[in-house]
Design an enzyme around this catalytic site. Sequence first.
Site, PDB file in Angstrom:
ATOM      1  N   ASP A 166      -5.246  -4.749  -6.918  1.00  0.00           N
ATOM      2  CA  ASP A 166      -4.697  -5.972  -6.331  1.00  0.00           C
ATOM      3  C   ASP A 166      -5.872  -6.889  -5.964  1.00  0.00           C
ATOM      4  O   ASP A 166      -6.358  -7.650  -6.800  1.00  0.00           O
ATOM      5  CB  ASP A 166      -3.838  -5.553  -5.133  1.00  0.00           C
TER       6      ASP A 166
ATOM      7  N   ARG B 217       8.187   5.939  -2.847  1.00  0.00           N
ATOM      8  CA  ARG B 217       7.257   6.517  -3.843  1.00  0.00           C
ATOM      9  C   ARG B 217       8.010   7.282  -4.923  1.00  0.00           C
ATOM     10  O   ARG B 217       7.522   7.441  -6.036  1.00  0.00           O
ATOM     11  CB  ARG B 217       6.279   7.490  -3.175  1.00  0.00           C
TER      12      ARG B 217
ATOM     13  N   LYS C 163      -2.723  -6.588 -10.720  1.00  0.00           N
ATOM     14  CA  LYS C 163      -2.146  -7.805 -10.137  1.00  0.00           C
ATOM     15  C   LYS C 163      -3.285  -8.804  -9.947  1.00  0.00           C
ATOM     16  O   LYS C 163      -3.865  -8.923  -8.870  1.00  0.00           O
ATOM     17  CB  LYS C 163      -1.516  -7.428  -8.786  1.00  0.00           C
TER      18      LYS C 163
ATOM     19  N   LYS D 284      -2.576   7.783  -1.961  1.00  0.00           N
ATOM     20  CA  LYS D 284      -1.567   8.650  -2.526  1.00  0.00           C
ATOM     21  C   LYS D 284      -0.972   8.057  -3.795  1.00  0.00           C
ATOM     22  O   LYS D 284      -0.340   8.758  -4.576  1.00  0.00           O
ATOM     23  CB  LYS D 284      -0.418   8.846  -1.515  1.00  0.00           C
TER      24      LYS D 284
ATOM     25  N   ASP E  25      -3.237   3.364  -9.155  1.00  0.00           N
ATOM     26  CA  ASP E  25      -1.877   2.886  -9.396  1.00  0.00           C
ATOM     27  C   ASP E  25      -1.846   1.382  -9.611  1.00  0.00           C
ATOM     28  O   ASP E  25      -1.157   0.876 -10.490  1.00  0.00           O
ATOM     29  CB  ASP E  25      -0.934   3.290  -8.249  1.00  0.00           C
TER      30      ASP E  25
ATOM     31  N   PHE F 252       5.364  -7.538  -4.368  1.00  0.00           N
ATOM     32  CA  PHE F 252       5.038  -6.257  -3.760  1.00  0.00           C
ATOM     33  C   PHE F 252       5.828  -5.164  -4.464  1.00  0.00           C
ATOM     34  O   PHE F 252       7.051  -5.145  -4.441  1.00  0.00           O
ATOM     35  CB  PHE F 252       5.328  -6.248  -2.261  1.00  0.00           C
TER      36      PHE F 252
HETATM   37  P1  5GP Z   1      -6.610  -3.605  -3.411  1.00  0.00           P
HETATM   38  O1  5GP Z   1      -7.676  -2.931  -2.598  1.00  0.00           O
HETATM   39  O2  5GP Z   1      -6.975  -3.833  -4.854  1.00  0.00           O
HETATM   40  O3  5GP Z   1      -6.108  -4.863  -2.738  1.00  0.00           O
HETATM   41  O4  5GP Z   1      -5.336  -2.712  -3.407  1.00  0.00           O
HETATM   42  C1  5GP Z   1      -5.364  -1.449  -3.775  1.00  0.00           C
HETATM   43  C2  5GP Z   1      -4.360  -0.656  -2.992  1.00  0.00           C
HETATM   44  O5  5GP Z   1      -3.452  -1.484  -2.232  1.00  0.00           O
HETATM   45  C3  5GP Z   1      -3.506   0.090  -3.959  1.00  0.00           C
HETATM   46  O6  5GP Z   1      -4.075   1.344  -4.231  1.00  0.00           O
HETATM   47  C4  5GP Z   1      -2.218   0.191  -3.204  1.00  0.00           C
HETATM   48  O7  5GP Z   1      -2.276   1.290  -2.350  1.00  0.00           O
HETATM   49  C5  5GP Z   1      -2.152  -1.055  -2.368  1.00  0.00           C
HETATM   50  N1  5GP Z   1      -1.342  -2.090  -3.042  1.00  0.00           N
HETATM   51  C6  5GP Z   1      -1.748  -3.229  -3.611  1.00  0.00           C
HETATM   52  N2  5GP Z   1      -0.722  -3.916  -4.130  1.00  0.00           N
HETATM   53  C7  5GP Z   1       0.372  -3.174  -3.890  1.00  0.00           C
HETATM   54  C8  5GP Z   1       1.756  -3.321  -4.203  1.00  0.00           C
HETATM   55  O8  5GP Z   1       2.230  -4.290  -4.809  1.00  0.00           O
HETATM   56  N3  5GP Z   1       2.568  -2.323  -3.786  1.00  0.00           N
HETATM   57  C9  5GP Z   1       2.124  -1.231  -3.112  1.00  0.00           C
HETATM   58  N4  5GP Z   1       3.009  -0.330  -2.768  1.00  0.00           N
HETATM   59  N5  5GP Z   1       0.835  -1.047  -2.813  1.00  0.00           N
HETATM   60  C10 5GP Z   1      -0.033  -2.011  -3.206  1.00  0.00           C
HETATM   61 MG    MG Z   2      -3.204   3.103  -3.498  1.00  0.00          MG
END
Ligand code: 5GP
Ligand code: MG
Length: 177
Positions: free
Chosen positions: A103, A165, A131, A43, A100, A152
């Site tokens: 990470d 959100r 990040k 989302k 968005d 976070f």
């Molecule tokens: P990844 O798969 O790259 O670790 O993370 C991607 C997803 O993890 C993002 O689309 C998001 O939903 C969630 N995510 C990663 N870091 C954050 C953060 O700092 N805050 C929030 N709310 N969601 C995060």
């Molecule tokens: Mg996401």
Amino acid sequence: MSSQTKPQILLRREEITSAVKRLAAEIERDYQNRYPLLIGILKGSFIFMADLVRQLDFPLEVEFIRVSSYGRGRESSGAIKIVRGLTSVVKGRDVLLIEDIVDTGLTAGFVLDYLAKKKPTSLKLCTLTDKPSRRQRSVQIGYLGFTVPNKFLVGYGLDWDEKFRNLPDICFLENED
Ligand code: 5GP
Ligand code: MG
């Protein structure tokens, strides 16, 4: 951490607006005669997508995909699956994936692999935030809003347990290192 934790502003709405305008100018330069398909990952990307497309003054299509990572709260388990697929045809399209935050890179990497198998003409990633400190898988970012610290983040589409959100600024939660 309780949901009463007060979010602290990291990126103000004005900074986000100018980053979105800059990204839109870059995207417009690259895609304006290509009728691209912009695919947002739900989302978290919904607000970014809504603001971005309103800055793009040329024909395009909007799609969404939803993935789940079998994890609650802050940690992704790393196992990703698609819970809402696409209704548009990707084959032969110029596809721009809208995220968005990148990470660990696992989510964007998974969706990019999934889309690449559908044989788009081109495929790139646009993310509002990156990040890099927690990266587990490298992903190429075509368009980037902000590099962010290892906190976070919530707001502007990003949630903590489905909350926050709707904050207009991008914030971090206190008590985070
Ligand atoms: P990844 O798969 O790259 O670790 O993370 C991607 C997803 O993890 C993002 O689309 C998001 O939903 C969630 N995510 C990663 N870091 C954050 C953060 O700092 N805050 C929030 N709310 N969601 C995060
Ligand atoms: Mg996401």
